[in-house]
Scaffold this motif. Sequence first.
Motif, PDB file in Angstrom:
ATOM      1  N   ALA A   2       0.832  -1.207   0.000  1.00  0.00           N
ATOM      2  CA  ALA A   2       0.000   0.000   0.000  1.00  0.00           C
ATOM      3  C   ALA A   2       0.864   1.253   0.000  1.00  0.00           C
ATOM      4  N   GLU A   3       1.942   1.192   0.704  1.00  0.00           N
ATOM      5  CA  GLU A   3       2.800   2.363   0.849  1.00  0.00           C
ATOM      6  C   GLU A   3       3.824   2.510  -0.270  1.00  0.00           C
ATOM      7  N   ASN A   4       4.279   1.401  -0.843  1.00  0.00           N
ATOM      8  CA  ASN A   4       5.455   1.469  -1.710  1.00  0.00           C
ATOM      9  C   ASN A   4       5.308   0.967  -3.138  1.00  0.00           C
ATOM     10  N   ASP A   5       4.265   0.219  -3.455  1.00  0.00           N
ATOM     11  CA  ASP A   5       4.177  -0.291  -4.820  1.00  0.00           C
ATOM     12  C   ASP A   5       4.028   0.888  -5.786  1.00  0.00           C
ATOM     13  N   GLY A  44      -0.498  -1.142  14.059  1.00  0.00           N
ATOM     14  CA  GLY A  44      -0.052   0.156  14.552  1.00  0.00           C
ATOM     15  C   GLY A  44       0.465   1.089  13.468  1.00  0.00           C
ATOM     16  N   ARG A  45       0.983   0.543  12.368  1.00  0.00           N
ATOM     17  CA  ARG A  45       1.496   1.361  11.257  1.00  0.00           C
ATOM     18  C   ARG A  45       0.398   1.853  10.331  1.00  0.00           C
ATOM     19  N   ARG A  82      -0.167   8.834   4.689  1.00  0.00           N
ATOM     20  CA  ARG A  82       0.745   9.046   3.562  1.00  0.00           C
ATOM     21  C   ARG A  82       0.004   8.862   2.234  1.00  0.00           C
ATOM     22  N   LEU A  83      -0.885   7.888   2.171  1.00  0.00           N
ATOM     23  CA  LEU A  83      -1.620   7.621   0.934  1.00  0.00           C
ATOM     24  C   LEU A  83      -2.613   8.735   0.600  1.00  0.00           C
ATOM     25  N   GLU A  84      -3.032   9.493   1.594  1.00  0.00           N
ATOM     26  CA  GLU A  84      -3.948  10.613   1.344  1.00  0.00           C
ATOM     27  C   GLU A  84      -3.311  11.687   0.476  1.00  0.00           C
ATOM     28  N   SER A  85      -1.982  11.655   0.337  1.00  0.00           N
ATOM     29  CA  SER A  85      -1.301  12.607  -0.541  1.00  0.00           C
ATOM     30  C   SER A  85      -0.642  11.891  -1.728  1.00  0.00           C
ATOM     31  N   ARG A  90      -5.829   8.185  -3.211  1.00  0.00           N
ATOM     32  CA  ARG A  90      -6.195   9.183  -2.191  1.00  0.00           C
ATOM     33  C   ARG A  90      -7.615   8.939  -1.689  1.00  0.00           C
ATOM     34  N   MET A  91      -8.537   8.662  -2.616  1.00  0.00           N
ATOM     35  CA  MET A  91      -9.933   8.430  -2.244  1.00  0.00           C
ATOM     36  C   MET A  91     -10.075   7.175  -1.373  1.00  0.00           C
TER      37      MET A  91
END
Length: 103
Positions: free
Chosen positions: A58-61, A82-83, A90-93, A100-101
Amino acid sequence: PHQPAMARTAPAYSTEALLLAYHETTDIQRREWIVQQLGNLPNGGSDHRVVTLLLHVAENDAAALVKLASIESIARLKISHGRLPAVLTRLESDGDPRVRMAA
């Protein structure tokens, strides 16, 4: 014999095979499919390997469709790591409006 509904939606591949396949492929559609399958694992939300990979994806692909599939799998598995809040923030931007949605 009658099988429970979960048996019909569970992936045909083992957790180990799916995790390995994600790391071995560069194909976007294959990564998206793998992440979707991880979200269908009966105990995926309690498997730290699955949780760690889904958060990482989710964060890096690089592919928005793979990130979206990961967000959907995280929600389907009801992961509350917890992360997760930091990842979603971070994904909101993210550069892709669909990501983002979803965040």
